[in-house]
Design an enzyme around this catalytic site. Structure first.
Site, PDB file in Angstrom:
ATOM      1  N   ASP A 188       0.862  -1.182   0.000  1.00 56.95           N
ATOM      2  CA  ASP A 188       0.000   0.000   0.000  1.00 56.95           C
ATOM      3  C   ASP A 188       0.905   1.241   0.000  1.00 56.95           C
ATOM      4  OD1 ASP A 188      -3.193   0.552   1.183  1.00 56.95           O
ATOM      5  OD2 ASP A 188      -1.768   2.200   1.050  1.00 56.95           O
ATOM      6  N   ASN A 238     -12.787  -2.855   2.913  1.00 56.02           N
ATOM      7  CA  ASN A 238     -13.825  -1.830   2.870  1.00 56.02           C
ATOM      8  C   ASN A 238     -14.709  -2.113   1.668  1.00 56.02           C
ATOM      9  OD1 ASN A 238     -12.646  -0.497   5.091  1.00 56.02           O
ATOM     10  ND2 ASN A 238     -11.209   0.547   3.738  1.00 56.02           N
ATOM     11  N   GLN A 264     -14.390   2.557   1.032  1.00 52.42           N
ATOM     12  CA  GLN A 264     -13.710   1.979  -0.131  1.00 52.42           C
ATOM     13  C   GLN A 264     -13.408   3.097  -1.137  1.00 52.42           C
ATOM     14  OE1 GLN A 264     -15.768  -1.205  -2.227  1.00 52.42           O
ATOM     15  NE2 GLN A 264     -13.955  -1.689  -3.453  1.00 52.42           N
ATOM     16  N   HIS A 301     -10.130  -5.437  -2.796  1.00 54.97           N
ATOM     17  CA  HIS A 301      -8.773  -5.594  -2.247  1.00 54.97           C
ATOM     18  C   HIS A 301      -8.844  -5.891  -0.757  1.00 54.97           C
ATOM     19  CE1 HIS A 301      -9.915  -1.327  -2.270  1.00 54.97           C
ATOM     20  NE2 HIS A 301      -9.236  -1.200  -1.135  1.00 54.97           N
ATOM     21  N   HIS A 305      -6.813  -5.667   2.725  1.00 56.66           N
ATOM     22  CA  HIS A 305      -5.682  -5.037   3.405  1.00 56.66           C
ATOM     23  C   HIS A 305      -5.093  -6.034   4.410  1.00 56.66           C
ATOM     24  CE1 HIS A 305      -6.628  -0.679   2.490  1.00 56.66           C
ATOM     25  NE2 HIS A 305      -7.830  -1.196   2.287  1.00 56.66           N
TER      26      HIS A 305
HETATM   27  P1  5GP Z   1      -9.634   1.468   0.420  1.00 56.19           P
HETATM   28  O1  5GP Z   1      -9.882   2.729   1.161  1.00 56.19           O
HETATM   29  O2  5GP Z   1     -10.243   1.495  -0.969  1.00 56.19           O
HETATM   30  O3  5GP Z   1      -9.978   0.226   1.173  1.00 56.19           O
HETATM   31  O4  5GP Z   1      -8.078   1.377   0.250  1.00 56.19           O
HETATM   32  C1  5GP Z   1      -7.408   1.795  -0.875  1.00 56.19           C
HETATM   33  C2  5GP Z   1      -5.934   1.713  -0.541  1.00 56.19           C
HETATM   34  O5  5GP Z   1      -5.218   1.743  -1.745  1.00 56.19           O
HETATM   35  C3  5GP Z   1      -5.433   2.874   0.306  1.00 56.19           C
HETATM   36  O6  5GP Z   1      -4.872   2.362   1.510  1.00 56.19           O
HETATM   37  C4  5GP Z   1      -4.410   3.576  -0.589  1.00 56.19           C
HETATM   38  O7  5GP Z   1      -3.282   3.995   0.126  1.00 56.19           O
HETATM   39  C5  5GP Z   1      -4.068   2.501  -1.597  1.00 56.19           C
HETATM   40  N1  5GP Z   1      -3.781   2.991  -2.945  1.00 56.19           N
HETATM   41  C6  5GP Z   1      -4.577   3.798  -3.705  1.00 56.19           C
HETATM   42  N2  5GP Z   1      -4.009   4.010  -4.907  1.00 56.19           N
HETATM   43  C7  5GP Z   1      -2.838   3.324  -4.897  1.00 56.19           C
HETATM   44  C8  5GP Z   1      -1.795   3.177  -5.868  1.00 56.19           C
HETATM   45  O8  5GP Z   1      -1.836   3.696  -6.974  1.00 56.19           O
HETATM   46  N3  5GP Z   1      -0.731   2.386  -5.494  1.00 56.19           N
HETATM   47  C9  5GP Z   1      -0.669   1.773  -4.266  1.00 56.19           C
HETATM   48  N4  5GP Z   1       0.410   1.031  -4.005  1.00 56.19           N
HETATM   49  N5  5GP Z   1      -1.625   1.908  -3.339  1.00 56.19           N
HETATM   50  C10 5GP Z   1      -2.698   2.677  -3.646  1.00 56.19           C
END
Ligand code: 5GP
Ligand code: ZN
Length: 137
Positions: free
Chosen positions: A30, A86, A93, A99, A101
């Site tokens: 992440d 999420n 999300q 995805h 975590h």
């Molecule tokens: P969500 O809030 O959708 O559960 O989590 C999305 C996660 O993806 C976040 O923790 C954010 O830091 C990570 N993320 C978003 N865009 C990118 C990206 O382009 N590269 C990487 N490595 N992580 C990303």
């Protein structure tokens, strides 16, 4: 060409630090970790949440998550870790590609899980129970 960020990571349009990859699954760091080693595990095939993901893909995702968690847990000498998903915007999300975590945890690391409350009454509890169970029959 997909507009989805994680599909772009899968097809190499956006670079990532790959932790693990096989035919179906990709795991990468992440970019904004809760602690170092925070990893996202995704199916390569696009779906938004677990609700629109086929059973076989979901199985592969969970089994890969266990394998990767074990490596993170051992290599980083963790005391524990959280696994989180999420689902939909209202639940936080940000990227609409399923995805998982894997979030490393340390003793007294100051991270807090979600707040909780008591049910206000037995009635409130029974009402919600009934609604959910109805769709599981
Ligand atoms: P969500 O809030 O959708 O559960 O989590 C999305 C996660 O993806 C976040 O923790 C954010 O830091 C990570 N993320 C978003 N865009 C990118 C990206 O382009 N590269 C990487 N490595 N992580 C990303
Ligand atoms: Zn996608």
């Amino acid at each position: 060409m997909s507009e989805c960020t994680f599909c772009k990571i899968v097809n190499g349009e956006i670079p990532s630090y790959k932790v693990y990859e096989d035919r179906y699954i990709l795991a990468f760091l992440d970019r904004n970790p809760v602690h170092e080693g925070h990893t996202l595990v995704i199916p390569k095939k696009h779906s938004e949440t677990i609700l629109d993901t086929d059973d076989e893909t979901l199985r592969k995702l969970v089994v890969a998550t266990r394998k990767i968690s074990k490596a993170i847990y051992k290599s980083l000498k963790l005391k524990g870790f959280n696994i989180g998903i999420n689902q939909f915007k209202v639940a936080g999300q940000a990227v609409p590609h399923l995805h998982i975590h894997i979030m490393p945890r340390h003793e007294n690391d100051g991270l807090r899980l979600w707040p909780s409350r008591e049910y206000e009454s037995e009635l409130e509890k029974m009402k919600v129970l009934e609604k959910i169970r109805k769709l599981l029959k």
